[in-house]
Write a protein that holds these residues in place. Structure first.
Motif, PDB file in Angstrom:
ATOM      1  N   ALA A 104      -2.357   8.717 -12.745  1.00  0.00           N
ATOM      2  CA  ALA A 104      -1.057   9.362 -12.612  1.00  0.00           C
ATOM      3  C   ALA A 104      -0.376   9.560 -13.968  1.00  0.00           C
ATOM      4  N   ARG A 115      -2.778  16.200  -8.591  1.00  0.00           N
ATOM      5  CA  ARG A 115      -2.328  17.290  -7.713  1.00  0.00           C
ATOM      6  C   ARG A 115      -3.310  18.449  -7.717  1.00  0.00           C
ATOM      7  N   ARG A 132       4.013   5.449  -3.377  1.00  0.00           N
ATOM      8  CA  ARG A 132       5.282   5.933  -3.956  1.00  0.00           C
ATOM      9  C   ARG A 132       5.206   5.958  -5.477  1.00  0.00           C
ATOM     10  N   THR A 133       4.690   4.867  -6.069  1.00  0.00           N
ATOM     11  CA  THR A 133       4.630   4.849  -7.537  1.00  0.00           C
ATOM     12  C   THR A 133       3.623   5.871  -8.053  1.00  0.00           C
ATOM     13  N   LEU A 134       2.741   6.351  -7.179  1.00  0.00           N
ATOM     14  CA  LEU A 134       1.773   7.371  -7.600  1.00  0.00           C
ATOM     15  C   LEU A 134       2.310   8.777  -7.356  1.00  0.00           C
ATOM     16  N   GLY A 135       3.589   8.876  -7.037  1.00  0.00           N
ATOM     17  CA  GLY A 135       4.218  10.188  -6.970  1.00  0.00           C
ATOM     18  C   GLY A 135       4.384  10.775  -5.577  1.00  0.00           C
ATOM     19  N   SER A 136       4.177   9.972  -4.529  1.00  0.00           N
ATOM     20  CA  SER A 136       4.289  10.509  -3.179  1.00  0.00           C
ATOM     21  C   SER A 136       5.717  10.425  -2.651  1.00  0.00           C
ATOM     22  N   ARG A 172      -6.664   3.967 -10.799  1.00  0.00           N
ATOM     23  CA  ARG A 172      -5.776   4.770  -9.965  1.00  0.00           C
ATOM     24  C   ARG A 172      -4.391   4.892 -10.613  1.00  0.00           C
ATOM     25  N   ALA A 173      -3.906   3.770 -11.171  1.00  0.00           N
ATOM     26  CA  ALA A 173      -2.596   3.812 -11.827  1.00  0.00           C
ATOM     27  C   ALA A 173      -2.645   4.704 -13.063  1.00  0.00           C
ATOM     28  N   PHE A 214      -5.932   1.980  -1.120  1.00  0.00           N
ATOM     29  CA  PHE A 214      -5.846   2.634   0.173  1.00  0.00           C
ATOM     30  C   PHE A 214      -7.157   2.372   0.912  1.00  0.00           C
ATOM     31  N   ARG A 271      -0.154  10.762   4.548  1.00  0.00           N
ATOM     32  CA  ARG A 271      -1.409  10.440   3.847  1.00  0.00           C
ATOM     33  C   ARG A 271      -1.781   8.962   3.941  1.00  0.00           C
ATOM     34  N   ILE A 325       0.845  -1.202   0.000  1.00  0.00           N
ATOM     35  CA  ILE A 325       0.000   0.000   0.000  1.00  0.00           C
ATOM     36  C   ILE A 325       0.877   1.248   0.000  1.00  0.00           C
ATOM     37  N   ARG A 369       8.841   7.826  -7.004  1.00  0.00           N
ATOM     38  CA  ARG A 369       7.747   8.808  -7.128  1.00  0.00           C
ATOM     39  C   ARG A 369       7.853   9.645  -8.391  1.00  0.00           C
ATOM     40  N   TYR A 387      -5.957  10.092  -5.902  1.00  0.00           N
ATOM     41  CA  TYR A 387      -4.814  10.260  -4.992  1.00  0.00           C
ATOM     42  C   TYR A 387      -3.657  11.026  -5.630  1.00  0.00           C
ATOM     43  N   SER A 388      -3.353  10.683  -6.884  1.00  0.00           N
ATOM     44  CA  SER A 388      -2.145  11.246  -7.496  1.00  0.00           C
ATOM     45  C   SER A 388      -2.409  12.547  -8.243  1.00  0.00           C
TER      46      SER A 388
END
Lengths: 224, 364
Positions: B154, B109, A125-129, B150-151, B95, A137, A120, B81, B106-107
């Motif tokens: 981004a 911005r 991380r792969t989503l840019g966090s 979700r993927a 999540f 988050r 999770i 990231r 989520y991604s």
């Protein structure tokens, strides 16, 4: 005279709350940081660190207080490093209380953080966090039940701290005398009316804390 | 595909059990990494996405270097990231504290874009009515759709899927395969799809890379790989029938004749001495049933075998061995005597066999 003694010891109550709030602040920062590091990383000396954090669970509070006396005392490293002598002040009581509550906070938070599926966090991380964004988050919200429960248990433990506080902060009415110490004094002096009131206040506070833990847990349980 | 376009992966990584030595490229296509569990497929995705580090190598996408490390010196290491590599995990990894809509957003911005974009992605995955549900309130297939949405939110440069549908029912799996192919076609995205299930592999792959013991042992269009496995090992990983050991008898003007426990097989000219044992493979689609003609090999129809793309039948030959072929259109009864032909050009040599005949390293 009797009239005065039967009244609530407001000084001790205010001081207790003050000490507990500061101890809770110390607990949350230190406990969460330690829990996160131990749950997420492997490093040499990890077992020793965990044992030290958990030591207050088994060590007599007076022994712990004695160690703190050495640490915070005039010859101790704290004074030589910071140049401040905290002995027999209320911040010393806050430190002692925080250390006594730390294992409870640490255990609950570490278990909650370790229970999070690493995939999770990796997904975030792969989503840019960034790492801090992952923490705020994802990790923190997902571990919140355990963290809040640990925090309440830890601060309840801090509120009731007696032995170690007595060793390093003394029992100075109005300055370092917290409720548990005041209760002890009252009983020693056979002032049972005052003791009763203080015992009642302590019991209500502790029960209230536990009830809040339950409420939080059941309201979070909906989301699983 | 010019050299800079697409994803180019070339790295080595020592693991506890095996050493990964991966090299392949992905264009605007679905590349399936197929192989047994423990072959290093997931580790490869982790290295590409930046979640784990190779010992050395280079990862490059559309001319942008994401990772470069030679001689124990890392010169480029873009953190996960910033790689813009979409990763759909085997466990979905949604999540749990966020709704489907919040997961997808989520991604994103920009606050004003977040909701409309998430909603349109959910609609693309036929999930618009479930936007406010939490992952625990969604079925496995729905969760996986949310994970893909979700993927995609981004805007990844390449999409990695790790055994994405392995926990789902057959019918849901088929629907998701169709959807994945549609999305890939619409977006012209490069996709790497990891699986150990050949049905899944065949359903989506434009190209198939067979992975074993940490390396790609064969890569090509799937029909090519299925019909012409390069080695006996690969045929074994793919679970192909009709892999057999035969002995070289003689070379003729047309080719080489082999003896398979008493049955004669004709192959194209083979550089092997008489008496040498070789492994051969015959694709079931190339075995012909020729009715009354007695020019071929005789056998008995034993049973049907529901296969992946077509039903196959099993014929027991006079030497007691079995061979599989595609089900013919005319009906057959069990124990009917049939004549079959194995065309010379369809007998594919997988390599020389050690005298014991059992396991052998492949050679090509």
């Amino acid at each position: 005279m009797i009239e005065l003694l039967t009244r609530m010891n407001w000084n001790a109550l205010v001081l207790s709350i003050q000490v507990t709030l500061v101890a809770t602040l110390l607990l949350s920062v230190l406990g969460l940081a330690l829990a996160f590091i131990v749950a997420r990383y492997n490093f040499p000396g990890q077992a020793i660190l965990e044992t030290l954090i958990n030591l207050p669970l088994v060590l007599p509070p007076t022994v712990l207080g004695y160690y703190l006396l050495l640490l915070l005392g005039r010859e101790g490293p704290f004074v030589s490093f910071f140049g401040v002598n905290l002995l027999f002040t209320w911040p010393a009581a806050a430190i002692a209380s925080a250390i006594m509550g730390l294992p409870l906070m640490f255990q609950a938070s570490r278990a909650a953080i370790a229970a999070i599926d690493p995939a999770i966090e990796n997904a975030a991380r792969t989503l840019g966090s960034s790492e801090s964004e992952v923490f705020w988050r994802i990790t923190l919200p997902l571990a919140r039940r355990g963290i809040i429960a640990g925090l309440i248990l830890g601060s309840a433990r801090s509120l009731g701290e007696f032995g170690a506080t007595l060793m390093i902060a003394g029992n100075i009415p109005g300055r370092t005398q917290t409720l548990p110490l005041a209760i002890y004094d009252a009983v020693q002096n056979r002032e049972y009316a005052g003791a009763n009131r203080m015992v009642l206040v302590m019991s209500v506070l502790s029960l209230g804390g536990l009830l809040i833990v339950r409420r939080l847990e059941s309201s979070f349980a909906r989301r699983g | 595909m010019t050299h800079s376009e697409g994803l180019h992966v070339h790295f080595t990584k020592r693991l506890a059990s095996i050493t990964l030595e991966m090299q392949f490229s992905v264009g605007r296509e679905i590349l399936v990494l197929f192989g047994p569990s423990g072959a290093g497929k997931t580790q490869t995705l982790n290295v590409i996405s930046g979640l784990s580090y190779p010992d050395q190598g280079s990862i490059c996408i559309d001319g942008v270097q994401l990772f470069q490390r030679d001689d124990s010196r890392t010169t480029i290491d873009v953190p996960a990231r910033d790689r813009r590599i979409g990763y759909v995990f085997q466990s979905y990894a949604l999540f749990p504290h966020l709704t489907a809509l919040e997961n997808v957003g989520y991604s994103i911005r920009k606050r004003s874009d977040r909701e409309p974009q998430s909603r349109s992605l959910l609609a693309r995955m036929h999930l618009e009515d479930l936007a406010d549900r939490y992952p625990s309130e969604l079925s496995g297939g729905q969760q996986q759709r949310v994970a893909i949405a979700r993927a995609l939110a981004a805007e990844p440069r390449v999409l990695l899927l790790d055994e994405p549908f392995s926990a789902l029912d057959h019918s849901i799996r088929e629907a998701l395969h169709e959807e994945l192919c549609r999305i890939q076609e619409e977006s012209q995205l490069g996709v790497i799809y990891v699986t150990h299930n050949l049905d899944d592999a065949l359903a989506v792959s434009h190209r198939l890379a067979v992975v074993n013991d940490g390396r790609v042992v064969q890569i090509g269009s799937w029909d090519k790989v299925i019909v012409q496995p390069a080695t006996r090992e690969i045929a074994g990983i793919l679970g192909l029938p009709n892999v057999l050991d035969a002995r070289v008898v003689e070379h003729t003007s047309e080719g080489t004749e082999l003896d398979w426990d008493g049955v004669r097989l004709k192959t194209q000219r083979l550089e092997a001495a008489g008496g040498e044992l070789v492994s051969v493979f015959v694709h079931p689609g190339n075995v012909r049933l020729n009715g009354e003609s007695d020019s071929g090999i005789r056998g008995k129809y034993k049973r049907r075998h529901p296969g992946r793309s077509a039903v196959r039948i099993v014929v027991e030959l006079t030497n007691g061995r079995e061979i599989e072929l595609l089900e013919p259109s005319q009906p057959l009864n069990f124990n009917d005597i049939v004549d079959i032909t194995i065309p010379r050009e369809s007998v594919q040599i997988l390599g020389r066999t050690s005298p014991e005949g059992a396991k052998m390293p492949g050679n090509t």
